[in-house]
Scaffold this active site. Structure first.
Site, PDB file in Angstrom:
ATOM      1  N   LYS A 282       0.970  -1.179   0.000  1.00 33.86           N
ATOM      2  CA  LYS A 282       0.008   0.129  -0.146  1.00 33.86           C
ATOM      3  C   LYS A 282       0.742   1.238   0.042  1.00 33.86           C
ATOM      4  CE  LYS A 282      -3.892  -1.745   2.811  1.00 33.86           C
ATOM      5  NZ  LYS A 282      -4.807  -2.009   1.972  1.00 33.86           N
ATOM      6  N   ASP A 293      -7.236  -3.136  11.000  1.00 39.35           N
ATOM      7  CA  ASP A 293      -7.758  -4.228   9.858  1.00 39.35           C
ATOM      8  C   ASP A 293      -8.041  -5.552  10.697  1.00 39.35           C
ATOM      9  OD1 ASP A 293      -8.392  -4.617   7.486  1.00 39.35           O
ATOM     10  OD2 ASP A 293      -6.589  -5.542   6.722  1.00 39.35           O
ATOM     11  N   GLU A 354      -6.102  -9.417   0.778  1.00 38.19           N
ATOM     12  CA  GLU A 354      -5.730 -10.722   1.709  1.00 38.19           C
ATOM     13  C   GLU A 354      -6.669 -11.041   2.817  1.00 38.19           C
ATOM     14  OE1 GLU A 354      -5.412  -7.677   2.631  1.00 38.19           O
ATOM     15  OE2 GLU A 354      -5.968  -7.635   4.681  1.00 38.19           O
ATOM     16  N   ARG A 356     -10.113 -11.443   2.221  1.00 38.24           N
ATOM     17  CA  ARG A 356     -11.021 -12.820   1.636  1.00 38.24           C
ATOM     18  C   ARG A 356     -10.054 -14.135   1.996  1.00 38.24           C
ATOM     19  NH1 ARG A 356     -11.357  -9.502  -3.841  1.00 38.24           N
ATOM     20  NH2 ARG A 356     -10.997  -8.021  -2.451  1.00 38.24           N
TER      21      ARG A 356
END
Ligand code: BES
Ligand code: MN
Ligand code: ZN
Length: 499
Positions: A282, A293, A354, A356
């Protein structure tokens, strides 16, 4: 915090402060009128002088109001009478509690006029008061070295006015609301921690600590070797670039006396303790907030603590995939193919997708419990933030009744979600030349293609997915975890348990 209902005799309550509402046109709301009469027109005079506008967000603290027992009264603006409803009531209450938290007031009687019963019944009135007090008084558990201001001394809240025959419902609402507030606090405390503290191992340890606190909770933690045995190849692909080992947490609430295994509600949380994006790194602005997250995982822990505290008469199981997503020479690379626990192969075209990958293996694990329903909670896509902003969580799934129940729970809990379409076409975007699926489906409909990926792993289950990327935390000056969607999930669970 002690919560009670006050039923009558507002002017005779001996509390440090009563909280009254005033409409924008200078009109006193009903309860304020009774205090005005008791104080021989003090409030009307004050309004006639133009000392208070009644706009939402405005408050005024009055001391030594004649004719009443309480030593102070706080006026809070209700906005215009015409548009007065549940939202403005909640806002006015929140502003009032904020104002009170800056004083030495230790006990209050809330006496703000209420929106119509169809918008807020006595039970949800109680819930809202306890939840709003809880979230307004929340302070981030920060690591600032300067001396902390003392926590607000508020300890007792009397709630009212309550309609005739509604005292019991309001009391139940206060009790449940207090429990929801505690769960929200737990989620926020966990999610606000920096990623160097809140690692996968730390999350697992917190789950263990939670299970120690409640007799109805049992915990099982899978370490890396056990995760390998479960063949969670997608979860491991995310984790392999990090020196922090992964953990998979199973946290179960089983009501006392339940011997047979009734089909549980399974909650699955994304627990990426930090998401750098991996090799698909990112850029700095996007990475700054990625310690949040693991908000889905924190929400799952919060909900299990709530189930235990309220002794919900049904099984609830929380599953948490806890990993850190890092770039390194051992990290998974774009184009690598992983084999999921379900046996399906996935071409990982973008290592930043990531969540999923973690969820697909966790969702598969839920099958062994023969669940009634499965709901996953994840800060899954930036696309969901683009679609819905920070107001609604995205709700999707393969069972419209389940998604509908979640959306309705969100409305009641003032923690809203929006049902997005998850039709077959979206799944077609995940085609891969080399594996069963790719883990990304292009920019278009990104929140839904992420859900479509998950749906490949939930066939035959009643499953719903909450994308909370835009709602679980705030950026900017108020940066921090919001505790969402725990109020929504709490409402869903409480209803389902028939409490
Ligand atoms: N954790 C992020 C999603 C996210 C983005 C949460 C912004 C909160 C705010 C997720 O792992 C991610 O990076 N998703 C990618 C998916 C893309 C590569 C298909 C995204 O949304 O950019
Ligand atoms: Mn990512
Ligand atoms: Zn992520």
């Amino acid at each position: 915090m002690q919560f009670e209902v006050w039923a009558k005799g507002l002017a005779t309550l001996s509390v440090d402060c009563i909280v009254l509402g005033v409409f924008e046109d200078g009109e006193l709301a009903e309860e304020a009128q009774s205090i005005d009469s008791a104080s021989s027109g003090y409030l009307k005079k004050l309004l006639a002088r133009g000392d208070f506008s009644g706009r939402t967000g405005e408050t005024l603290l009055l001391t030594e109001l004649p004719g009443i027992e309480a030593s102070r009264a706080l006026l809070t603006g209700l906005g215009s009478r015409k548009s007065f409803g549940r939202r403005s009531w909640r806002r006015s209450l929140g502003t009032a509690i904020t104002a009170i938290s800056k004083t030495r007031i230790g006990s209050i009687a809330v006496a703000i006029d209420r929106p119509p019963a169809k918008e807020l019944d006595d039970y949800y009135f109680g819930r809202a008061i306890a939840e709003i007090v809880g979230s307004t008084l929340y302070r981030v558990n920060d690591l600032k070295t300067a001396k902390k201001p003392k926590t607000a001394p508020l300890q007792k809240v009397l709630a009212g006015p309550v309609r005739k025959g509604g005292v019991e419902a309001a009391e139940r609402g206060l009790e449940h609301g207090d429990a929801v507030a505690a769960a929200v606090r737990l989620q926020r405390d966990l999610a606000n921690l920096p990623a160097n503290v809140c690692t996968p191992i730390y999350l697992a340890d917190q789950a263990r600590a939670l299970a120690k606190q409640h007799a109805s909770l049992r915990v099982q933690v899978l370490d890396e070797a056990a995760i390998k045995k479960e063949k969670m190849g997608c979860l491991l692909a995310v984790s392999q670039g990090s020196d922090e080992p992964p953990r998979f947490v199973v946290l179960e609430h089983r009501p006392r006396g339940e011997k047979t295994d009734s089909p549980p509600v399974v909650l699955v949380g994304k627990g990426v303790t930090f998401d750098t994006g991996g090799i698909s790194l990112k850029d700095p602005p996007g990475m700054g907030e990625m310690k949040f997250d693991m908000s889905g995982a924190a929400a799952v822990m919060a909900c299990l603590s709530l189930a235990a505290r309220l002794r919900l008469p049904m099984r609830v199981i929380g599953l948490i995939g806890a990993v850190e997503n890092m770039p390194s020479s051992r990290a998974v690379k774009p184009g690598d193919i992983a084999t999921s626990a379900a046996g399906l192969t996935v071409e990982i075209l973008n290592t930043d997708a990531e969540g999923r990958l973690v969820l697909c293996d966790a969702l598969h694990y839920s099958r062994r419990f023969e669940p009634d329903v499965v709901v996953d909670i994840a800060t899954l896509t930036g696309a969901c933030v683009v679609a819905l902003g920070h107001h609604h969580s995205g709700a999707m799934g393969n069972d419209d009744d389940l998604v509908h129940d979640l959306v309705e729970a969100g409305v009641r809990a003032a923690d809203r979600a929006w049902h997005m379409p998850l039709t077959d076409e979206y799944g077609d975007q995940l085609k891969s030349n080399f594996a069963d699926f790719a883990n990304v489906g292009g920019r278009e409909g990104g929140a839904i293609t992420a859900a479509a990926f998950l749906s490949k792993f939930t066939k035959g289950l009643k499953w719903a997915h909450l994308d909370v990327a835009g709602t679980a935390y705030q950026g900017g000056a108020q940066k921090g975890s919001t505790g969402r969607p725990t109020p929504l999930l709490a409402d869903f669970l409480i209803r389902r348990a028939g409490l």
